[in-house]
Design a protein around this motif. Structure first.
Motif, PDB file in Angstrom:
ATOM      1  N   PHE A   1      -0.876  -8.312  -3.147  1.00  0.00           N
ATOM      2  CA  PHE A   1      -0.184  -7.727  -4.284  1.00  0.00           C
ATOM      3  C   PHE A   1      -1.062  -6.847  -5.092  1.00  0.00           C
ATOM      4  O   PHE A   1      -2.094  -6.712  -5.322  1.00  0.00           O
ATOM      5  N   GLU A   2      -0.018  -6.020  -5.593  1.00  0.00           N
ATOM      6  CA  GLU A   2      -0.520  -4.939  -6.520  1.00  0.00           C
ATOM      7  C   GLU A   2      -0.792  -5.485  -7.821  1.00  0.00           C
ATOM      8  O   GLU A   2       0.173  -6.120  -8.741  1.00  0.00           O
ATOM      9  N   TYR A   3      -1.639  -5.721  -8.434  1.00  0.00           N
ATOM     10  CA  TYR A   3      -2.243  -6.589  -9.819  1.00  0.00           C
ATOM     11  C   TYR A   3      -1.661  -5.925 -10.835  1.00  0.00           C
ATOM     12  O   TYR A   3      -1.289  -6.456 -11.969  1.00  0.00           O
ATOM     13  N   GLU A   4      -1.262  -4.476 -10.903  1.00  0.00           N
ATOM     14  CA  GLU A   4      -0.706  -3.864 -12.046  1.00  0.00           C
ATOM     15  C   GLU A   4       0.857  -4.379 -12.406  1.00  0.00           C
ATOM     16  O   GLU A   4       0.955  -4.516 -13.476  1.00  0.00           O
ATOM     17  N   ALA A   5       1.385  -4.823 -11.404  1.00  0.00           N
ATOM     18  CA  ALA A   5       2.594  -5.512 -11.542  1.00  0.00           C
ATOM     19  C   ALA A   5       2.333  -6.880 -11.026  1.00  0.00           C
ATOM     20  O   ALA A   5       2.100  -7.066  -9.887  1.00  0.00           O
ATOM     21  N   LEU A   6       2.538  -8.213 -11.889  1.00  0.00           N
ATOM     22  CA  LEU A   6       2.201  -9.254 -11.483  1.00  0.00           C
ATOM     23  C   LEU A   6       3.209  -9.612 -10.383  1.00  0.00           C
ATOM     24  O   LEU A   6       4.368  -9.068 -10.197  1.00  0.00           O
ATOM     25  N   PRO A   7       2.914 -10.396  -9.346  1.00  0.00           N
ATOM     26  CA  PRO A   7       3.752 -10.832  -8.300  1.00  0.00           C
ATOM     27  C   PRO A   7       5.177 -11.239  -8.609  1.00  0.00           C
ATOM     28  O   PRO A   7       5.218 -11.992  -9.719  1.00  0.00           O
ATOM     29  N   ASP A   8       6.090 -11.032  -7.967  1.00  0.00           N
ATOM     30  CA  ASP A   8       7.642 -11.342  -8.049  1.00  0.00           C
ATOM     31  C   ASP A   8       7.457 -12.836  -8.217  1.00  0.00           C
ATOM     32  O   ASP A   8       8.687 -13.328  -9.047  1.00  0.00           O
ATOM     33  N   ASN A   9       6.697 -13.813  -7.419  1.00  0.00           N
ATOM     34  CA  ASN A   9       6.841 -14.836  -7.465  1.00  0.00           C
ATOM     35  C   ASN A   9       5.791 -15.888  -8.625  1.00  0.00           C
ATOM     36  O   ASN A   9       5.617 -16.862  -8.669  1.00  0.00           O
ATOM     37  N   ALA A  10       5.125 -14.941  -9.229  1.00  0.00           N
ATOM     38  CA  ALA A  10       4.203 -15.469 -10.420  1.00  0.00           C
ATOM     39  C   ALA A  10       5.408 -15.676 -11.611  1.00  0.00           C
ATOM     40  O   ALA A  10       6.385 -14.795 -11.962  1.00  0.00           O
ATOM     41  N   SER A  11       4.944 -16.820 -12.375  1.00  0.00           N
ATOM     42  CA  SER A  11       5.674 -17.275 -13.602  1.00  0.00           C
ATOM     43  C   SER A  11       5.451 -16.229 -14.873  1.00  0.00           C
ATOM     44  O   SER A  11       4.323 -15.529 -14.681  1.00  0.00           O
ATOM     45  N   LEU A  12       6.417 -16.144 -15.669  1.00  0.00           N
ATOM     46  CA  LEU A  12       6.215 -15.458 -16.877  1.00  0.00           C
ATOM     47  C   LEU A  12       5.114 -15.702 -17.632  1.00  0.00           C
ATOM     48  O   LEU A  12       4.472 -15.020 -18.309  1.00  0.00           O
ATOM     49  N   SER A  13       4.571 -16.977 -17.304  1.00  0.00           N
ATOM     50  CA  SER A  13       3.473 -17.741 -18.195  1.00  0.00           C
ATOM     51  C   SER A  13       2.382 -16.895 -17.847  1.00  0.00           C
ATOM     52  O   SER A  13       1.382 -16.787 -18.584  1.00  0.00           O
ATOM     53  N   ALA A  14       2.201 -16.162 -16.541  1.00  0.00           N
ATOM     54  CA  ALA A  14       1.081 -15.651 -15.985  1.00  0.00           C
ATOM     55  C   ALA A  14       0.739 -14.365 -16.901  1.00  0.00           C
ATOM     56  O   ALA A  14      -0.480 -14.044 -17.560  1.00  0.00           O
TER      57      ALA A  14
ATOM     58  N   PHE B   1      -7.710   8.405 -13.730  1.00  0.00           N
ATOM     59  CA  PHE B   1      -9.219   7.867 -13.443  1.00  0.00           C
ATOM     60  C   PHE B   1      -9.108   7.079 -12.288  1.00  0.00           C
ATOM     61  O   PHE B   1     -10.092   7.188 -11.491  1.00  0.00           O
ATOM     62  N   ASN B   2      -7.690   6.671 -11.802  1.00  0.00           N
ATOM     63  CA  ASN B   2      -7.956   5.570 -10.612  1.00  0.00           C
ATOM     64  C   ASN B   2      -6.525   5.717 -10.078  1.00  0.00           C
ATOM     65  O   ASN B   2      -5.789   4.739  -9.954  1.00  0.00           O
ATOM     66  N   PRO B   3      -6.459   6.734  -9.022  1.00  0.00           N
ATOM     67  CA  PRO B   3      -5.132   7.013  -8.396  1.00  0.00           C
ATOM     68  C   PRO B   3      -4.978   5.982  -7.514  1.00  0.00           C
ATOM     69  O   PRO B   3      -3.661   5.462  -6.942  1.00  0.00           O
ATOM     70  N   SER B   4      -5.875   5.300  -6.926  1.00  0.00           N
ATOM     71  CA  SER B   4      -5.611   4.203  -5.740  1.00  0.00           C
ATOM     72  C   SER B   4      -4.985   2.809  -6.485  1.00  0.00           C
ATOM     73  O   SER B   4      -4.412   2.248  -5.810  1.00  0.00           O
ATOM     74  N   GLY B   5      -5.228   2.719  -7.723  1.00  0.00           N
ATOM     75  CA  GLY B   5      -4.456   1.341  -8.299  1.00  0.00           C
ATOM     76  C   GLY B   5      -5.148   0.176  -8.115  1.00  0.00           C
ATOM     77  O   GLY B   5      -4.898  -0.896  -8.705  1.00  0.00           O
TER      78      GLY B   5
END
Length: 310
Positions: free
Chosen positions: A9-22, A199-203
């Protein structure tokens, strides 16, 4: 033959199945850390922005203020009112980052490449919602920060301000707050997102990147919006003044006019040094804690949800 793998998972955008509470939880921790750690510098900023301070509350700079307050009023004075921002910062920043993540995704800010307009617009949406919740807590905080404040605690301050000035006192500065925080957050978010990708192109998760980009973004946004912050402080502390013109000041235009008449253009830069000194590390802390929270939540989520690849 079946191979098991864990989806990355790309942490910049929380996973689709992660709740809004995250996002809300990560934002709450970030907000409390940001406000609590740098609170003494914020107290000095408020005192330096008071239009007509008492002789005992006139300072030549940040270090002079620290020394003078510590020796004459005690070090604990620098922390007066901190409970107010802790109470408000958690839910306000949870709402703030939750709205930001939702709006950034909706505006296309999570797509590849640089999207400063999407990030800025998402920051504006975030601050409109969070400031509505935070404004009363900010008023209480600044009333307790001024020199000679007689309030015993947060509840005592809230009760007495409401009894003397009504609910309007807690929102008299809200339009001015939005006039300041919308450009502040738009500048901050756009600058942060741009620098983070440069600064961090790889993300990949990199705390140094988040601290550096957050600090620069916070300092730049703080300097640019200081005149509006001076006006906000005047409106939020007007009830503590013995000056009738200050007590009866009713909005941003009147506040600007009064500041200019009393102190000229220099009045709009009052408190810029402690404001930058406060926002640079606090914004760096906020982004670092928030990004770390997202990273941890994303890792936990991926560990708990393995994907079967056939």
């Amino acid at each position: 033959m079946t191979t098991q793998a864990v989806e990355e998972f790309e942490y910049e955008a929380l996973p689709d199945n992660a709740s809004l509470s995250a996002s809300l939880l990560a934002g709450a921790f970030a907000g409390i850390a940001e406000h609590a750690i740098m609170y003494p510098v914020d107290s000095i900023k408020t005192r330096m922005q008071i239009l007509h301070p008492t002789p005992q509350a006139m300072y030549s700079g940040v270090m002079n203020a620290v020394s003078k307050i510590s020796t004459t009023e005690g070090v604990r004075t620098l922390w007066r009112g901190v409970n107010s921002v802790i109470l408000g910062a958690g839910p306000a920043h949870a709402l703030y980052f939750g709205a930001y993540e939702y709006a950034k995704e909706a505006f296309g800010g999570n797509e590849a490449g640089h999207h400063p307009l999407a990030a800025g617009a998402a920051g504006a949406c975030a601050t409109i919602s969070s400031d509505a919740l935070m404004n009363p807590f900010d008023v209480i905080k600044q009333r307790m920060q001024v020199h000679g404040s007689v309030y015993k605690n947060v509840m005592d301050c809230a009760r007495k301000v409401y009894a003397a000035e009504g609910m309007r006192a807690f929102y008299i500065s809200y339009p001015t707050t939005l006039t300041m925080t919308i450009p502040f957050q738009s500048i901050q978010f756009a600058t942060y997102e741009y620098l983070r990708k440069v600064f961090n192109p790889s993300g990949d998760y990199d705390p140094i990147t988040h601290i550096t980009a957050g600090g620069i973004a916070g300092a730049f946004a703080a300097a640019a919006t200081t005149p509006l912050d001076v006006a906000k402080t005047l409106l939020q502390t007007r009830g503590e003044s013995t000056d009738l013109r200050i007590r009866n000041c009713n909005g941003l235009a009147e506040a600007f006019k009064l500041i200019y008449q009393r102190q000229g253009m220099a009045g709009f830069a009052k408190g810029v040094q402690p404001r930058i000194l406060s926002h640079m590390p606090s914004t760096a802390i906020c982004w670092a804690v928030y990004e770390y929270g997202k990273w941890v939540l994303s890792r936990n989520n991926s560990d708990q949800h393995p994907i079967n690849l056939h």
